[in-house]
Design a protein around this motif. Structure first.
Motif, mmCIF file in Angstrom:
data_model
loop_
_atom_site.group_PDB
_atom_site.id
_atom_site.type_symbol
_atom_site.label_atom_id
_atom_site.label_comp_id
_atom_site.label_asym_id
_atom_site.label_seq_id
_atom_site.Cartn_x
_atom_site.Cartn_y
_atom_site.Cartn_z
ATOM 1 N N TYR A 1 -5.894 1.193 3.161
ATOM 2 C CA TYR A 1 -5.106 1.755 3.222
ATOM 3 C C TYR A 1 -5.509 3.321 3.865
ATOM 4 N N LEU B 1 3.030 4.928 3.925
ATOM 5 C CA LEU B 1 1.322 4.073 4.145
ATOM 6 C C LEU B 1 0.975 3.507 5.239
ATOM 7 N N LEU C 1 -1.036 -0.091 5.870
ATOM 8 C CA LEU C 1 -1.653 -1.074 4.665
ATOM 9 C C LEU C 1 -2.270 -2.093 5.352
ATOM 10 N N ARG D 1 -1.153 -4.838 9.889
ATOM 11 C CA ARG D 1 -0.651 -4.183 9.224
ATOM 12 C C ARG D 1 0.775 -4.005 8.691
ATOM 13 N N GLU E 1 1.806 0.511 -2.785
ATOM 14 C CA GLU E 1 0.593 1.474 -3.545
ATOM 15 C C GLU E 1 -0.202 1.679 -4.305
ATOM 16 N N ALA F 1 -2.572 -0.731 -3.698
ATOM 17 C CA ALA F 1 -4.186 -0.550 -2.467
ATOM 18 C C ALA F 1 -4.365 0.792 -3.260
#
Ligand code: NAP
Length: 708
Positions: free
Chosen positions: A280, A293, A295, A463, A500, A503
């Motif tokens: 990430y 973010l 990822l 992504r 999050e 990640a």
């Protein structure tokens, strides 16, 4: 038999994105069975199971998502319907009605219901009861409840309604409603006492305070408009079965992920699979308003021949926060770790689809609450009505009934604005203690969350770019002892904080994902110019488009113009380096930037505030591309504000262009009209321009990927 012309079975069919349509459809189905109708209940994508082509009586409950799109769990059904409905007699045997759910804050209100109704009629089907469209902006219940009340008599004309000792008579239902209507609020209620209790709703940690003012209840004699009490449908019994197999590596996937995969066998395009988070990057600075973010998600070998292209999106199956589930179990005084089996209380009534997998008793209460129940969905009046019956304290019961009533609408709206989860609600109404089975059946199913693919897929990597949803709401506490009556209420999203955490926690976490059917795609090597409008994370699919263009022959493709908006160039200018690189290499022909909260940066870069301002500033070039060069226009982002405003701006731009270039009107398929007010010739009215945009949308020249 005198009912020979009638069908014996009514199919109750739903398409639901967030679980609302599903639970309303289930409620109607359950009531139909208890009234003596023989009924089945299915999600539309199971059209093979209910043999759609030979159905004779059907009740559809469908919602609308995005820019008027049908819910994901009806994608396969629509493919079939599009094919078969070309025959004007295909469904001549079908009698049906449609209940649509939508929100007038978004464009294409209830489009799924409207389209379904139209296509069925075109294919020869006949309605037996008028269609209704319920608006979440004003309250679904206002339309849904009267529509359900009116359904039974017309339904009885087209479907056999049996009788038997379990058949609920219509009058009983009326009495139910009356009983609620006659509820008398205790006039001796101490308003200050209520105020104290409201203040006492402020509790710490996992649940958040609710600040509601019940003073409007004082003096009320009668409540009206309360929904009918939802019938109890299931019990939860301890199970002796062996627990389902669990793989510790896959604890971040629903324990029944293998079953989900096999349920979609044969449909490789939409079948879920386990993918891996491999990295990430934070796209925003530490002082940005939102944290965005990027990822990386690696697909397994079996999925490397990826059918996804730039602009497609996919679903992520995310759990409820573990601490929220534990808090709920504690609040209900239930052990979460015992296996339970859910059983229907009435043999004739199937459990809701999302609960059927729990009939075998191989999962725990914690599994169900973690992965299957939406603990944070917006409160519904019928849920509050049901919770009222689970209170031991009269005041809690009356307040919940008040919230569910017409008189309590303003307080109900305030409750929804505060976006409580079920734990917040149960703490606010401290004597409310539903059984675990009652709670599970009242909570909507937990829907997966969708994300745009933010790259050009093809090498087994997807992504996504997303904002971590965390925000604070403010409520005003009129009983606060301090001068400042504001109370801050913290809220978090379901999926993005979880992603999050995964990640940042460790690379290699597994998540269950499923492709969605896509319409927001850039045709390969297109020679048409493209205009892309995507503020914030709305730029995500365009990063994929530009990656796709970067490997195409630049001399043979049309121009590309991106309108991107953020708050400030130093804080949340997502993909700045990539966009600069693509401008340098002419993959991107033009970039119009907008900085909504940085006046100095705007002045320095001669930028606009919002993307629609930039479109309007360049109105003539934009319109020329659309009208003369047949440009493809793509808009991605927030449906409510940006999507609507950009649509308006484009309509204004077309009007202005038509006024300056009247010869362009035929190219837009528009006849000049007279302006009624001053009898002057007007090139094109705003209404006509909006119609042109709708036509361009249907021709796939104006594509929108709008998110609620
Ligand atoms: P955001 O950061 O909230 O806003 C981006 C910019 O748009 C800001 O400068 C904001 O200005 C501005 N803006 C606010 N209201 C606007 C309006 N009515 N018209 C034009 N611009 C406006 O954006 P975001 O939260 O990323 O929102 C993008 C939307 O796209 C979300 O709804 C998101 O769900 C959706 N989306 C998500 C994905 C995904 O895969 N995660 C993909 C595509 C789209 P101010 O705040 O200063 O007013």
């Amino acid at each position: 038999m005198s009912d020979g012309f009638k069908d014996s079975t009514v199919a109750f069919l739903y398409a639901s994105q967030t679980g609302n349509a599903e639970s309303i459809c289930y409620k109607i189905y359950e009531e139909a069975v208890s009234r003596g109708f023989q009924a089945t209940y299915h999600v539309l994508d199971d059209y093979r199971k209910f043999n759609f082509d030979s159905l004779r009586t059907a009740v559809f409950v469908v919602s609308t998502t995005g820019d008027g799109d049908p819910p994901d769990n009806s994608a396969r059904f629509w493919r079939v319907l599009r094919r078969t409905s070309k025959d004007p007699k295909a469904y001549g045997h079908l009698r049906y009605t449609v209940l649509g759910l939508g929100d007038t804050n978004y464009s294409n209100f209830c489009n799924t219901a409207v389209r379904l109704d139209k296509q069925l009629r075109e294919a020869g089907a006949q309605t037996f009861y008028p269609r209704a469209l319920a608006d979440d902006a004003t309250g679904l219940e206002d339309v849904v409840e009267p529509w359900i009340d009116g359904l039974w008599a017309p339904l009885a004309k087209v479907a056999v309604c049996g009788s038997g000792e379990n058949t609920r008579e219509a009058s009983v239902a009326v009495e139910d409603a009356e009983q609620a209507a006659r509820l008398v609020v205790d006039e001796s209620s101490d308003v200050d006492g209520i105020a104290d209790a409201v203040g006492a709703m402020s509790l710490a940690a996992v649940h958040q305070p609710l600040v509601l003012d019940f003073r409007a209840m004082a003096g009320l004699q009668k409540l009206t408009g309360t929904p009918r009490l939802p019938a109890a449908i299931c019990s939860a019994v301890p199970s002796e079965k062996a627990s389902a197999d669990r793989d510790a590596d896959l604890s971040t996937c629903p324990p029944w992920h293998e079953a989900l995969v096999s349920e979609h066998e044969g449909d490789s395009a939409l079948r879920p699979f386990v993918a891996t988070i491999t990295g990430y990057r934070q796209l925003t600075s530490a002082d940005a308003v939102k944290r965005t973010l990027l990822l990386d998600i690696r697909l397994p070998e079996s999925e490397r021949t990826d059918v996804c292209v730039a602009g497609d999106s996919f679903n992520v199956f995310a759990p409820n926060d573990a601490s929220l589930v534990s808090a709920l179990l504690r609040r209900l005084d239930v052990s979460g770790d015992d296996l339970v089996a859910l059983k229907s209380l009435d043999d004739r009534v199937e459990l809701p689809v999302h609960l059927q997998r729990f009939q075998k008793g191989r999962y725990t209460v914690r599994d169900i609450l973690t992965w299957s129940a939406d603990l944070a969905s917006a409160p519904k009046k019928h849920t509050l009505r049901a919770l009222a019956e689970c209170c031991t304290d009269t005041r809690d019961r009356e307040r919940l009934l008040f919230l569910a009533s017409r008189q309590g609408s303003a307080v109900f709206d305030e409750l929804r604005r505060q976006a409580p989860n079920i734990v917040d609600l149960l703490h606010a109404f401290a004597s409310c203690k539903p059984s675990i089975a009652r709670l599970i059946e009242l909570l909507p199913s937990l829907a997966p969350r969708a994300y745009s693919i933010c790259n050009a897929p093809g090498n087994g990597l997807w992504r996504i770019a997303f904002n971590v949803v965390e925000y604070a709401l403010e409520a005003s506490d009129p009983f606060s002892a301090s001068e400042d009556q504001r109370v801050s209420i913290e809220r978090r999203g379901l999926c993005t904080p979880w992603l999050e955490m995964l990640a940042r926690g460790n690379s290699g976490a597994h998540i269950l994902v499923a492709r969605r059917s896509g319409h927001f795609r850039l045709p390969p090597a297109t020679t048409q110019p493209i205009i892309m409008v995507g503020p914030g994370t709305g730029v995500a699919p365009f990063i994929g488009f530009l990656e796709q263009r970067a490997v195409e022959d630049s001399s043979a493709i049309g121009s590309a113009w991106l309108f991107f908006g953020c708050r400030s160039p130093t804080r949340d200018h997502l993909f700045r380096a990539e966009l600069d690189k693509w401008i340098d290499s002419a993959v991107l022909s033009r970039l119009s930037l907008c900085f909504s909260r940085d006046a100095a940066a705007r002045d320095a870069a001669d930028a606009d505030v919002y993307v629609q301002d930039a479109l309007k500033r360049h109105w003539e070039e934009v319109a020329e591309l659309v009208v003369e060069k047949k440009a493809l226009v793509f808009v991605c982002g927030d449906a409510k504000g940006m999507g609507r405003d950009v649509n308006e701006a484009l309509a204004d731009i077309l009007c202005r262009y038509a006024a300056k270039h009247p010869d362009a009107l035929p190219k837009l398929g528009v006849e000049p009209t007279k302006n009624d007010l001053d009898d002057q010739q007007e090139a094109m009215t705003k209404v006509q321009a909006l119609q042109v945009l709708m036509r361009l949308a249907s021709e796939k020249r104006y594509l929108r990927d709008l998110w609620a």
